[in-house]
Design a protein around this motif. Sequence first.
Motif, PDB file in Angstrom:
ATOM      1  N   THR A   1       0.836  -1.190   0.000  1.00 31.07           N
ATOM      2  CA  THR A   1       0.000   0.000   0.000  1.00 31.07           C
ATOM      3  C   THR A   1       0.873   1.244   0.000  1.00 31.07           C
ATOM      4  OG1 THR A   1      -1.641  -1.209   1.273  1.00 31.07           O
ATOM      5  CG2 THR A   1      -1.857   1.174   1.242  1.00 31.07           C
ATOM      6  N   ASP A   2       0.469   2.242  -0.752  1.00 37.45           N
ATOM      7  CA  ASP A   2       1.180   3.514  -0.766  1.00 37.45           C
ATOM      8  C   ASP A   2       0.965   4.182   0.593  1.00 37.45           C
ATOM      9  OD1 ASP A   2       2.494   5.799  -1.521  1.00 37.45           O
ATOM     10  OD2 ASP A   2       0.707   6.692  -2.420  1.00 37.45           O
ATOM     11  N   MET A   3       2.039   4.390   1.339  1.00 39.79           N
ATOM     12  CA  MET A   3       1.926   4.952   2.681  1.00 39.79           C
ATOM     13  C   MET A   3       2.260   6.433   2.704  1.00 39.79           C
ATOM     14  SD  MET A   3       3.431   1.827   4.964  1.00 39.79           S
ATOM     15  CE  MET A   3       3.017   2.616   6.493  1.00 39.79           C
ATOM     16  N   SER A   4       2.110   7.110   1.571  1.00 40.95           N
ATOM     17  CA  SER A   4       2.488   8.519   1.513  1.00 40.95           C
ATOM     18  C   SER A   4       1.505   9.422   2.245  1.00 40.95           C
ATOM     19  CB  SER A   4       2.626   8.965   0.063  1.00 40.95           C
ATOM     20  OG  SER A   4       1.391   8.794  -0.607  1.00 40.95           O
ATOM     21  N   ASN A   5       0.330   8.916   2.609  1.00 44.31           N
ATOM     22  CA  ASN A   5      -0.608   9.739   3.365  1.00 44.31           C
ATOM     23  C   ASN A   5      -0.711   9.283   4.821  1.00 44.31           C
ATOM     24  OD1 ASN A   5      -1.899   7.349   2.791  1.00 44.31           O
ATOM     25  ND2 ASN A   5      -3.898   8.280   2.486  1.00 44.31           N
ATOM     26  N   ILE A   6       0.307   8.592   5.317  1.00 42.35           N
ATOM     27  CA  ILE A   6       0.335   8.133   6.704  1.00 42.35           C
ATOM     28  C   ILE A   6       1.446   8.872   7.440  1.00 42.35           C
ATOM     29  CG2 ILE A   6       0.782   6.172   8.220  1.00 42.35           C
ATOM     30  CD1 ILE A   6      -0.501   4.404   6.098  1.00 42.35           C
ATOM     31  N   VAL A   7       1.102   9.489   8.565  1.00 42.27           N
ATOM     32  CA  VAL A   7       2.064  10.181   9.416  1.00 42.27           C
ATOM     33  C   VAL A   7       2.185   9.380  10.702  1.00 42.27           C
ATOM     34  CG1 VAL A   7       2.538  12.279  10.715  1.00 42.27           C
ATOM     35  CG2 VAL A   7       1.530  12.433   8.448  1.00 42.27           C
ATOM     36  N   GLN A   8       3.408   9.056  11.077  1.00 42.50           N
ATOM     37  CA  GLN A   8       3.640   8.294  12.289  1.00 42.50           C
ATOM     38  C   GLN A   8       4.130   9.239  13.381  1.00 42.50           C
ATOM     39  OE1 GLN A   8       6.373   5.221  11.182  1.00 42.50           O
ATOM     40  NE2 GLN A   8       4.851   4.141   9.960  1.00 42.50           N
TER      41      GLN A   8
END
Length: 184
Positions: free
Chosen positions: A55-62
């Motif tokens: 999955t493209d995780m470019s819109n997830i902030v950790q």
Amino acid sequence: MGVSQSTVFRWKKKKLIRKHTNAIKPHLSDNNKVDRLIYSPSCTLNSMTNTFKFTDMSNIVQIDEKFFYITKEQQTYYLSPGEIEPHREIQSKRFIPNIIFMCAIAQHIFGTNGEVIFDEKIRIFPFTSQVPAQRKSKNKENGVLETKPIQSITKQHIRAMLIDNILPTIREKGPTHKSKTIFI
């Protein structure tokens, strides 16, 4: 080992013994293992085609919090000739104050030519407060604002940190290209 330090040093030099550093690993309960098994496919399963794909995780902030001691009990310095030894004081050697930080990061975003559009670092925020000095001293006047670490972090502190600091910074600096929905 029951031998002298010089013997241990000789053994180490002859490589009869070796240095080893061992880190503690977290113990995973059965529920933790099941949660990991459920989470992993959710990141790789494409619901449209029912195939596994990263999955493209470019819109997830950790976000994560970490605490550091303000100083160490013993510190090594290398001083030039004639340099004065530093003088360090704290209230108690047994209870060294610490400060807690919350950090927000996201995945790198690259352009079509390989240039970095977003470099993953959003910001690191300390859990501190501005408190007026209660007494006058040789270092400060009465009422001057001092930065003090928050000793006990509660749910209200974390909520205020998210709403007042992290979310506005994500809107300002965060990854904005394909999706306006960002998951934390």
